[in-house]
Write a protein that holds these residues in place. Structure first.
Motif, short mmCIF file in Angstrom:
data_model
loop_
_atom_site.label_atom_id
_atom_site.label_comp_id
_atom_site.label_asym_id
_atom_site.label_seq_id
_atom_site.Cartn_x
_atom_site.Cartn_y
_atom_site.Cartn_z
N VAL A 62 0.84 -1.20 0.00
CA VAL A 62 0.00 0.00 0.00
C VAL A 62 0.87 1.25 0.00
CG1 VAL A 62 -1.62 1.35 1.41
CG2 VAL A 62 -2.05 -1.08 0.98
N TYR A 63 1.89 1.27 0.83
CA TYR A 63 2.75 2.45 0.93
C TYR A 63 3.54 2.71 -0.35
CZ TYR A 63 6.27 5.71 2.60
OH TYR A 63 7.09 6.80 2.74
N LEU A 64 4.16 1.65 -0.88
CA LEU A 64 5.06 1.82 -2.03
C LEU A 64 4.34 1.88 -3.38
CD1 LEU A 64 7.85 -0.69 -0.96
CD2 LEU A 64 7.99 1.82 -0.95
N VAL A 65 3.20 1.20 -3.49
CA VAL A 65 2.55 1.04 -4.80
C VAL A 65 1.15 1.63 -4.84
CG1 VAL A 65 1.70 -0.69 -6.45
CG2 VAL A 65 3.93 -1.02 -5.34
N SER A 66 0.28 1.16 -3.96
CA SER A 66 -1.14 1.48 -4.08
C SER A 66 -1.47 2.93 -3.77
CB SER A 66 -1.96 0.56 -3.16
OG SER A 66 -1.73 -0.79 -3.50
N ARG A 67 -0.89 3.47 -2.72
CA ARG A 67 -1.16 4.88 -2.37
C ARG A 67 -0.73 5.82 -3.49
NH1 ARG A 67 1.91 8.61 -0.04
NH2 ARG A 67 3.52 7.08 0.34
N PRO A 68 0.48 5.68 -4.05
CA PRO A 68 0.84 6.55 -5.17
C PRO A 68 -0.07 6.35 -6.40
CG PRO A 68 2.81 5.56 -4.23
CD PRO A 68 1.63 4.89 -3.59
N ALA A 69 -0.45 5.11 -6.67
CA ALA A 69 -1.34 4.86 -7.82
C ALA A 69 -2.72 5.45 -7.59
CB ALA A 69 -1.45 3.36 -8.08
N LEU A 70 -3.20 5.37 -6.36
CA LEU A 70 -4.49 5.96 -6.03
C LEU A 70 -4.42 7.48 -6.16
CD1 LEU A 70 -7.40 5.58 -5.07
CD2 LEU A 70 -6.54 5.60 -2.71
N ALA A 71 -3.36 8.08 -5.68
CA ALA A 71 -3.19 9.53 -5.80
C ALA A 71 -3.13 9.96 -7.27
CB ALA A 71 -1.92 9.97 -5.06
N ALA A 72 -2.55 9.11 -8.13
CA ALA A 72 -2.46 9.41 -9.56
C ALA A 72 -3.75 9.04 -10.28
CB ALA A 72 -1.29 8.65 -10.18
N GLY A 73 -4.67 8.37 -9.58
CA GLY A 73 -5.91 7.94 -10.22
C GLY A 73 -5.68 6.88 -11.29
N ASP A 74 -4.70 6.00 -11.06
CA ASP A 74 -4.29 5.06 -12.10
C ASP A 74 -4.16 3.63 -11.56
OD1 ASP A 74 -3.25 3.81 -14.33
OD2 ASP A 74 -1.48 5.09 -14.48
N PRO A 75 -5.26 2.86 -11.58
CA PRO A 75 -5.19 1.48 -11.11
C PRO A 75 -4.20 0.61 -11.89
CG PRO A 75 -7.47 2.17 -11.32
CD PRO A 75 -6.63 3.26 -11.92
N MET A 76 -3.99 0.92 -13.17
CA MET A 76 -3.03 0.14 -13.96
C MET A 76 -1.60 0.34 -13.46
SD MET A 76 -4.64 -1.82 -15.87
CE MET A 76 -3.31 -2.45 -16.85
N GLN A 77 -1.32 1.52 -12.93
CA GLN A 77 -0.02 1.76 -12.31
C GLN A 77 0.16 0.81 -11.13
OE1 GLN A 77 0.87 5.90 -11.30
NE2 GLN A 77 1.91 5.24 -9.44
#
Length: 135
Positions: A62-77
């Motif tokens: 969550v810290y390294l991957v999901s939170r930044p992807a959520l902030a970017a609005g990009d589930p594919m990230q």
């Protein structure tokens, strides 16, 4: 990003990760490991150690991957970066064992490393997708 959104992100990711991995471990991975290193396996896993791993691994995901992807609005990230993290984490375990343990098999390395990439990537994607829908 609100605390509630982060809690949802963590819980959804953790529940999905645990549920899917439980099926994989019992149906596919245990028989595979029994084939190569069966005499090393416990009859029942050490649940405390497993809980520490799962809680910490999902927190790191969550810290390294999901939170930044959520902030970017990009589930594919989340999917791609989660898969990379999963391949690295599971691969570290597998390749180290293959390098140092006599009975370790390349089959275990390939299957478990691939599983780690798929499970981690999809779990991150699911968590981000659900958190975006709720937030």
């Amino acid at each position: 990003m609100s605390v509630v959104t982060l809690i949802v992100l963590y819980l959804v990711t953790a529940i999905f990760f645990l549920a899917v991995d439980a099926v994989m471990l019992t149906k596919f991975m245990r028989p595979l490991f029994e084939r190569y290193v069966g005499d090393w396996l416990l009859d029942s896993p050490r649940l405390g150690a497993a809980a520490v791993f799962y809680l910490a691994y999902v927190a790191g995901l969550v810290y390294l991957v999901s939170r930044p992807a959520l902030a970017a609005g990009d589930p594919m990230q989340a999917l791609v970066q989660g898969a990379i993290l999963g391949a690295m984490a599971y691969g570290t375990y597998e390749f180290t064992n293959w390098a140092t343990l006599r009975n370790w098999s390349v089959v275990q390395v390939v299957v478990d490393t691939t599983w780690g990439a798929v499970l981690t990537g999809v779990s991150a994607w699911v968590g981000v997708t659900v958190a975006r829908a709720i937030a």
